[in-house]
Design a protein around this motif. Structure first.
Motif, PDB file in Angstrom:
ATOM      1  N   LYS A 180       0.827  -1.202   0.000  1.00  0.00           N
ATOM      2  CA  LYS A 180       0.000   0.000   0.000  1.00  0.00           C
ATOM      3  C   LYS A 180       0.868   1.262   0.000  1.00  0.00           C
ATOM      4  N   PRO A 181       0.339   2.371  -0.548  1.00  0.00           N
ATOM      5  CA  PRO A 181       1.088   3.625  -0.529  1.00  0.00           C
ATOM      6  C   PRO A 181       1.213   4.191   0.880  1.00  0.00           C
ATOM      7  N   HIS A 182       2.330   4.884   1.132  1.00  0.00           N
ATOM      8  CA  HIS A 182       2.557   5.489   2.447  1.00  0.00           C
ATOM      9  C   HIS A 182       2.985   6.947   2.278  1.00  0.00           C
ATOM     10  N   VAL A 183       3.403   7.573   3.370  1.00  0.00           N
ATOM     11  CA  VAL A 183       3.695   9.005   3.356  1.00  0.00           C
ATOM     12  C   VAL A 183       4.826   9.347   2.391  1.00  0.00           C
ATOM     13  N   GLY A 184       5.779   8.428   2.197  1.00  0.00           N
ATOM     14  CA  GLY A 184       6.869   8.689   1.258  1.00  0.00           C
ATOM     15  C   GLY A 184       6.370   8.842  -0.167  1.00  0.00           C
ATOM     16  N   HIS A 185       5.430   7.981  -0.561  1.00  0.00           N
ATOM     17  CA  HIS A 185       4.826   8.099  -1.889  1.00  0.00           C
ATOM     18  C   HIS A 185       4.067   9.428  -2.017  1.00  0.00           C
ATOM     19  N   ASP A 238      -3.524  -5.169 -10.180  1.00  0.00           N
ATOM     20  CA  ASP A 238      -4.691  -4.318 -10.430  1.00  0.00           C
ATOM     21  C   ASP A 238      -5.174  -3.683  -9.137  1.00  0.00           C
ATOM     22  N   ASP A 239      -5.239  -4.491  -8.082  1.00  0.00           N
ATOM     23  CA  ASP A 239      -5.736  -4.013  -6.789  1.00  0.00           C
ATOM     24  C   ASP A 239      -4.806  -2.961  -6.193  1.00  0.00           C
ATOM     25  N   VAL A 240      -3.496  -3.270  -6.202  1.00  0.00           N
ATOM     26  CA  VAL A 240      -2.555  -2.344  -5.565  1.00  0.00           C
ATOM     27  C   VAL A 240      -2.406  -1.074  -6.395  1.00  0.00           C
ATOM     28  N   SER A 241      -2.395  -1.208  -7.719  1.00  0.00           N
ATOM     29  CA  SER A 241      -2.328  -0.012  -8.567  1.00  0.00           C
ATOM     30  C   SER A 241      -3.532   0.886  -8.313  1.00  0.00           C
ATOM     31  N   ARG A 242      -4.686   0.265  -8.076  1.00  0.00           N
ATOM     32  CA  ARG A 242      -5.896   1.045  -7.792  1.00  0.00           C
ATOM     33  C   ARG A 242      -5.722   1.862  -6.507  1.00  0.00           C
ATOM     34  N   ASN A 243      -4.998   1.312  -5.537  1.00  0.00           N
ATOM     35  CA  ASN A 243      -4.727   2.060  -4.307  1.00  0.00           C
ATOM     36  C   ASN A 243      -3.953   3.344  -4.603  1.00  0.00           C
ATOM     37  N   PHE A 244      -2.997   3.241  -5.517  1.00  0.00           N
ATOM     38  CA  PHE A 244      -2.215   4.426  -5.869  1.00  0.00           C
ATOM     39  C   PHE A 244      -3.045   5.406  -6.700  1.00  0.00           C
ATOM     40  N   GLN A 245      -3.906   4.885  -7.546  1.00  0.00           N
ATOM     41  CA  GLN A 245      -4.790   5.772  -8.303  1.00  0.00           C
ATOM     42  C   GLN A 245      -5.757   6.497  -7.357  1.00  0.00           C
ATOM     43  N   ASN A 246      -6.240   5.771  -6.357  1.00  0.00           N
ATOM     44  CA  ASN A 246      -7.125   6.396  -5.366  1.00  0.00           C
ATOM     45  C   ASN A 246      -6.380   7.457  -4.556  1.00  0.00           C
ATOM     46  N   TRP A 305      11.663   9.745   4.777  1.00  0.00           N
ATOM     47  CA  TRP A 305      10.919  10.150   5.967  1.00  0.00           C
ATOM     48  C   TRP A 305      11.008   9.072   7.041  1.00  0.00           C
ATOM     49  N   THR A 306      11.375   9.502   8.243  1.00  0.00           N
ATOM     50  CA  THR A 306      11.225   8.647   9.411  1.00  0.00           C
ATOM     51  C   THR A 306       9.903   9.022  10.082  1.00  0.00           C
ATOM     52  N   VAL A 307       9.494   8.230  11.055  1.00  0.00           N
ATOM     53  CA  VAL A 307       8.255   8.506  11.791  1.00  0.00           C
ATOM     54  C   VAL A 307       8.591   8.530  13.274  1.00  0.00           C
ATOM     55  N   GLU A 308       8.410   9.694  13.876  1.00  0.00           N
ATOM     56  CA  GLU A 308       8.749   9.869  15.295  1.00  0.00           C
ATOM     57  C   GLU A 308      10.179   9.395  15.560  1.00  0.00           C
ATOM     58  N   ASP A 361      -0.301   6.167   6.946  1.00  0.00           N
ATOM     59  CA  ASP A 361      -1.266   6.094   5.857  1.00  0.00           C
ATOM     60  C   ASP A 361      -1.715   7.519   5.524  1.00  0.00           C
ATOM     61  N   PRO A 362      -1.403   8.019   4.321  1.00  0.00           N
ATOM     62  CA  PRO A 362      -1.769   9.393   3.976  1.00  0.00           C
ATOM     63  C   PRO A 362      -3.259   9.680   4.130  1.00  0.00           C
ATOM     64  N   ASN A 363      -4.098   8.710   3.801  1.00  0.00           N
ATOM     65  CA  ASN A 363      -5.539   8.933   3.880  1.00  0.00           C
ATOM     66  C   ASN A 363      -5.988   9.182   5.318  1.00  0.00           C
ATOM     67  N   GLU A 364      -5.373   8.500   6.265  1.00  0.00           N
ATOM     68  CA  GLU A 364      -5.735   8.698   7.666  1.00  0.00           C
ATOM     69  C   GLU A 364      -5.342  10.096   8.143  1.00  0.00           C
ATOM     70  N   VAL A 365      -4.164  10.571   7.701  1.00  0.00           N
ATOM     71  CA  VAL A 365      -3.725  11.909   8.085  1.00  0.00           C
ATOM     72  C   VAL A 365      -4.652  12.960   7.476  1.00  0.00           C
ATOM     73  N   ILE A 366      -5.017  12.768   6.220  1.00  0.00           N
ATOM     74  CA  ILE A 366      -5.916  13.714   5.546  1.00  0.00           C
ATOM     75  C   ILE A 366      -7.272  13.751   6.240  1.00  0.00           C
TER      76      ILE A 366
END
Length: 511
Positions: free
Chosen positions: A16-21, A71-79, A288-291, A304-309
């Motif tokens: 899945k995509p993360h903050v670095g992406h 297909d599934d993972v690419s869709r995550n990046f498109q989303n 990027w590191t985290v804490e 997860d970028p979506n959670e931060v947004i």
């Protein structure tokens, strides 16, 4: 109209995509938005890299058909592209027939130019990095990235990378700004100066890749396949096509420092060998590191970028990532730092400026854009400084120095707030000095309009909300000198409306 071609790396779809992406994508989007309102014809590309052993293993581990998996993972990046409000003109997938045809043609071109030959590979390979490493590069038996390596012996096609050592060095020295920042340029230079060996560009141990033309026992090395995406998105091999002629060579390849070698060494060599012009600039940003800890699934700290947004807002997320660290340096993602940026820069400074100016105009002038009376040295000083800071902002944006560019925006915000404090419009209203009050608020309102233009590449939602409150459309956005230097831009019969609270202050205790 001048053109600009901007690319993210295509993201590897093994997870899945993360903050670095998100960071890379937001940087590219900010650059694309900036150049569009600066009057350029922009082509902004992103997408997914969907071949390689690591992806095949990830799908097998989950007992999923590989194409279904990608297909599934690419869709995550498109989303994610939609969640980040990216303005990309195209989303490329390396499993598309268009790309496969482009990569195959590129391979055949290298063969015709005697740049590829069949031999046997024996050496260390990292599945996680999809990269080959020399014995002397290993650190405690692992890749420099810390990933596990395995000894691989198999028939392989090789690219004559060694032949391009001197041409590459000559190119770097003639183009010292080809790679940014300078530390990354020096890193690439040292690597090439240490000597280049021919590069294995095919594999036989798995099948999930683009078959090598004329020999389907081999699949193309994933990085040769992937890098061609920057050409295939423009219609390559149709180099006479409008899109290719218009946009190639790319103006900005923006990547993470972990894939610097592929973009800074292999890609230029492939292009030289194929007799295709090289991109103009490669910008490698940090990690990027985290804490203060490395981001990893085992630590459970993947952001997860979506959670931060969802929690803090899209503009706040975009602002923090591009403001927090100079582009090129490593950064640390922490909730405390994010909240501090939101509260200090956005809520207390920018948000406060908008609220106080709009409130006073609505209260004292029934929402009508105030008229100018006599301008004083205070107004001349303010407008002069804004013009200087705006020019500096533009220079920083074109240099991908996003943090510095944003700092100029915040300097303007602070200047206008100080100007308002010094002029005390509340006292002017109380004392009935309507003409002077009108002038102070008009200068302040024009300054906010200019700020809405400057902040648009970073915080598009907030920018558009300000414009809407000013009764202006998105089409008005422009960075030409007339729009930015004109402090009489707004029509005096215009009615402004109350702007929603753009940057709510975050209560750290309940966040």
């Amino acid at each position: 109209m001048d053109k600009i071609y901007i690319t993210t790396p295509i993201y590897y779809v093994n997870d899945k995509p993360h903050v670095g992406h998100a960071y890379t994508s937001i940087a590219c989007d900010a650059l694309a938005r900036f150049y569009r309102i600066a009057g350029y014809d922009v082509f902004f590309l992103t997408g997914t890299d969907e071949h390689g052993l690591k992806i095949q293993q990830s799908a097998e581990k989950k007992d999923i058909n590989i194409q279904t998996f990608v297909d599934d993972v690419s869709r995550n990046f498109q989303n994610l592209s939609q969640s980040l409000m990216l303005t990309n003109d195209y989303f490329i997938r390396t499993t598309s027939e268009q790309h496969k045809n482009s990569a195959s043609f590129f391979w055949e071109t290298l063969v015709e130019k005697d740049q590829i030959y069949l031999d046997k590979y024996a050496g260390w390979y990292s599945v996680r990095d999809e990269a080959y490493y020399q014995e002397e590069e290993l650190v405690n038996g692992k890749a420099p990235t810390g990933s596990e390596v395995e000894w691989v012996e198999e028939p392989s096609y090789f690219f004559r990378l060694s032949e391009w050592e001197k041409p590459l060095l000559d190119f770097y020295k003639k183009n010292p700004d080809f790679i940014k920042p300078k530390s990354r340029y020096n890193e690439v230079l040292r690597f090439v100066e240490s000597g280049l060996r021919d590069l294995s560009v095919s594999r036989t141990g798995f099948k999930w890749g683009i078959p090598v033309p004329e020999n389907n026992n081999h699949v193309m090395y994933v990085w040769l396949d992937a890098l061609v995406n920057y050409l295939s998105a423009l219609g390559y091999p149709d180099t006479a096509g409008d899109k290719f002629k218009r946009f190639w060579p790319a103006d900005f390849h923006i990547v993470g420092k972990d894939i610097l070698r592929f973009h800074g060494v292999y890609w230029p060599a492939f292009l030289m060998a194929a007799d295709i012009p090289l991109p103009k600039q490669l910008v490698a940003h940090g990690w990027w590191t985290v804490e203060k800890e490395k981001m990893s699934k085992s630590l459970g700290n993947v952001v997860d970028p979506n959670e931060v947004i969802d929690e803090f807002g899209l503009d706040q997320f975009r602002y923090f990532l591009l403001r927090e660290v100079p582009f090129g340096n490593d950064g640390d993602f922490s909730r405390d730092s994010l909240i501090l940026r939101i509260n200090s820069d956005l809520a207390n400074n920018f948000g406060n400026l908008i609220n106080r100016v709009f409130s006073m105009i609505l209260k004292n002038f029934e929402g009508k854009v105030p008229k100018y009376s006599n301008l004083t040295k205070s107004e001349d000083a303010l407008t002069g400084k804004i013009e200087i800071l705006t020019s500096q902002y533009k220079n920083h944006m074109t240099s991908t120095d996003f943090s510095k560019a944003i700092s100029k925006v915040i300097e303007i915000v602070s200047l206008v707030n100080k100007y308002i404090d010094s002029q005390e419009p509340w006292a002017l209203a109380k004392n009935g000095e309507t003409d002077r009050l009108s002038t102070v608020l008009r200068i302040s309102l024009e300054s906010i309009r200019i700020l809405s233009f400057l902040i648009y590449p970073i915080c598009p939602l907030s920018s558009l909300k300000i414009l809407q409150s000013l009764g202006l459309d998105e089409e008005i956005l422009a960075l030409d000198s007339d729009a930015l230097a004109n402090f009489s831009f707004l029509k005096e019969d215009l009615i402004i409306t109350k702007v929603d609270l753009l940057f709510p202050k975050i209560d750290k205790k309940i966040s």
